[in-house]
Design an enzyme around this catalytic site. Structure first.
Site, short mmCIF file in Angstrom:
data_model
loop_
_atom_site.label_atom_id
_atom_site.label_comp_id
_atom_site.label_asym_id
_atom_site.label_seq_id
_atom_site.Cartn_x
_atom_site.Cartn_y
_atom_site.Cartn_z
N ARG A 59 0.84 -1.19 0.00
CA ARG A 59 0.00 0.00 0.00
C ARG A 59 0.88 1.24 0.00
O ARG A 59 1.93 1.27 0.64
CB ARG A 59 -0.89 0.01 1.26
CG ARG A 59 -2.12 -0.88 1.12
CD ARG A 59 -3.14 -0.20 0.24
NE ARG A 59 -4.29 -1.02 -0.10
CZ ARG A 59 -4.46 -1.62 -1.27
NH1 ARG A 59 -3.53 -1.57 -2.19
NH2 ARG A 59 -5.57 -2.28 -1.52
N HIS A 66 0.64 1.11 -10.03
CA HIS A 66 -0.27 0.32 -9.17
C HIS A 66 -0.94 -0.78 -10.00
O HIS A 66 -2.18 -0.89 -10.00
CB HIS A 66 -1.33 1.23 -8.50
CG HIS A 66 -1.95 0.57 -7.29
ND1 HIS A 66 -2.43 1.28 -6.22
CD2 HIS A 66 -2.14 -0.75 -6.99
CE1 HIS A 66 -2.92 0.44 -5.31
NE2 HIS A 66 -2.74 -0.80 -5.75
#
Lengths: 317, 317
Positions: free
Chosen positions: A232, A280
């Site tokens: 994350r 991502h």
């Protein structure tokens, strides 16, 4: 099927593919998209969400379950008005496999010095360098859930030495495991390539800071330490990554996630020669694979079976 | 031990590490280096060689066996005066493991579009692209010996669909295999990422030419075909690789070997944006790992056991 409808509340991704796939597979079940779904708010029983607007899910009074469409749930928990319905994470074999592809790729890129040979190619330079075999290189995985354990199995097959760290004690065959705050320094001291697959919680926020990175093993077979963050973005302190690279605590980094996404154009991370950036996409959620998974969960839930992969709101994952 | 001495005949590599390692591990057995070894020519029973000068090994009249210190033997067979002693290839677990590292790395680099994301990073561009999972992508291995089979096992664990081609029929669990000239086109038509681990023989010389590359599967999950040559440089026609890339038969290539090594600075391969070049280091021979392997073979041979991994001079491998 009134009272069993689905709302899709998706930001940051194109929702159309999800909408099409849900409609194609949901049979008689109504599928609404936020905010149009507000007109049928009472009928909505299930929210399928990615980064919903804060307060959006509170507008559905009969919600029975919330499904996160990606691997994390931090995007939901930051909503102070999130309804009390149970929250289920996605645990999908396809998603796990994609993450393992990414982890194995980036571990091998650092291990086999791809960026060094890229630079030599630009200079038309033919020069070989000492290359330790995988069996001499220690890879450490932070986060030993489904994703971490699958990556470990694939890395083991390549030959790497493996360490693992998690919040609570875990035992994994052939892996030296550490846990909790007390085990962290020892884990880092034995880790040359650090792979981060942790969830974002109050405890893990900004954990990838200069103090931590300085504790990695720099004098191992690779002669330097490497970071791969596929967990994350909020785990990571961007300035500290740059500082660690510039002072030598790190020799290279692969970053798939960032505190602010998309990574702003003015970020120095883009231009740092020792950083590899991916947008991502280590394990992208794909409607083709995941929608059936969610619908199957709903069907089991309606037959009275317990929801799977329900998160603990206090722990944050 | 007179009459059982070793000669090291090494060109293209630094011989000093080999000499030190052989001397350290050989016990009472004498170890000589070419050409100084000529003074003790009668005592030499074993030649350990990499690219020896043509005619060099013919100067040792009592040679009982020749060991190639790298994975190939083409460097020996091109010597018209090579003595008739049996030639043993190196089959070393460490060498096999290194090759598997290289193959898995480069398959994943093409599969996960590393060069596309590299270019985006240079442009500070955050953009995701469709990404098929490994389970949708067909990797084809040419050459199903020890190296090919080990790479297959590791790629299988990542999830890839696997095809294999070899000169003679082989059966490998979970792999669609083809063989001989008759099976080649069908193999290529089902292969998106072609991994070449063939030996250099008269039959395989210049096999990686434009006609062959045009037969690869371009309309698979990846939307293009990719080549990884970690076999031998003489398999490959450099100009044809460039032509295949420029016309779209290939979407990318990883090349570890070349007809002339080091690759000359003026070669256009260095500067081609779709080519990744490594300096023949996919599976480097390292004295630390291989010398004991060779000495163990010699000891077994002297106890009357047959030499292992003896090549067939007619087949060339």
């Amino acid at each position: 099927m009134r009272g069993q409808a689905i709302v899709l509340a998706i930001n940051g991704w194109d929702p159309r593919g999800w909408e099409q796939r849900f409609r194609a597979l949901a049979g008689n079940r109504a599928v609404h998209v936020f905010p149009d779904a507000l007109q049928a708010a009472d009928s909505i029983a299930y929210a399928c969400a990615w980064k919903p607007d804060p307060g959006a899910l509170a507008k559905f009074p009969n919600l029975k379950a919330i499904f996160s469409l990606g691997a994390g749930v931090d995007h939901l928990l930051r909503d102070p008005r999130l309804p009390q319905a149970p929250i289920a994470r996605i645990v999908d074999p396809g998603l796990t496999q994609r993450m393992t592809e990414y982890v194995v790729l980036h571990v091998l890129m650092h291990h086999r010095r791809v960026r060094l040979y890229d630079a030599q190619q630009r200079a038309c330079l033919w020069r070989d360098h000492d290359q330790p075999p995988a069996t001499d290189v220690s890879v450490g995985i932070m986060g030993l859930g489904v994703l971490g354990q699958d990556a470990i199995e694939a890395l083991k097959r390549i030959g790497f030495k493996l360490n693992g760290w998690s919040r609570t004690e875990k035992n994994i065959d052939g892996v030296q495991t550490f846990h909790g705050a007390a085990g962290l320094d020892l884990f880092l001291a034995q880790t040359e390539i650090l792979v981060v697959l942790l969830p974002h919680t109050p405890e893990t926020e900004r954990i990838l800071n200069l103090a931590l990175l300085r504790k990695l093993k720099r004098n191992g077979a690779l002669g330097g330490a490497y970071l791969i963050n596929a967990g994350r973005g909020m785990l990571q302190v961007n300035d500290d990554i740059v500082a660690a690279l510039d002072e030598g605590a790190l020799a290279g980094a692969s970053l798939d996630v960032f505190p602010i996404e998309p990574l702003p154009k003015e970020s120095p991370l883009w231009r740092h020669s020792k950083i590899t950036i991916t947008p991502h996409n280590s394990a992208s959620s794909v409607p083709r694979e995941l929608v059936q998974n969610v619908l199957d969960q709903i069907a089991r839930f309606e037959r009275g079976e317990p929801l799977q992969n329900v998160i603990d709101r206090k722990l944050g994952y």
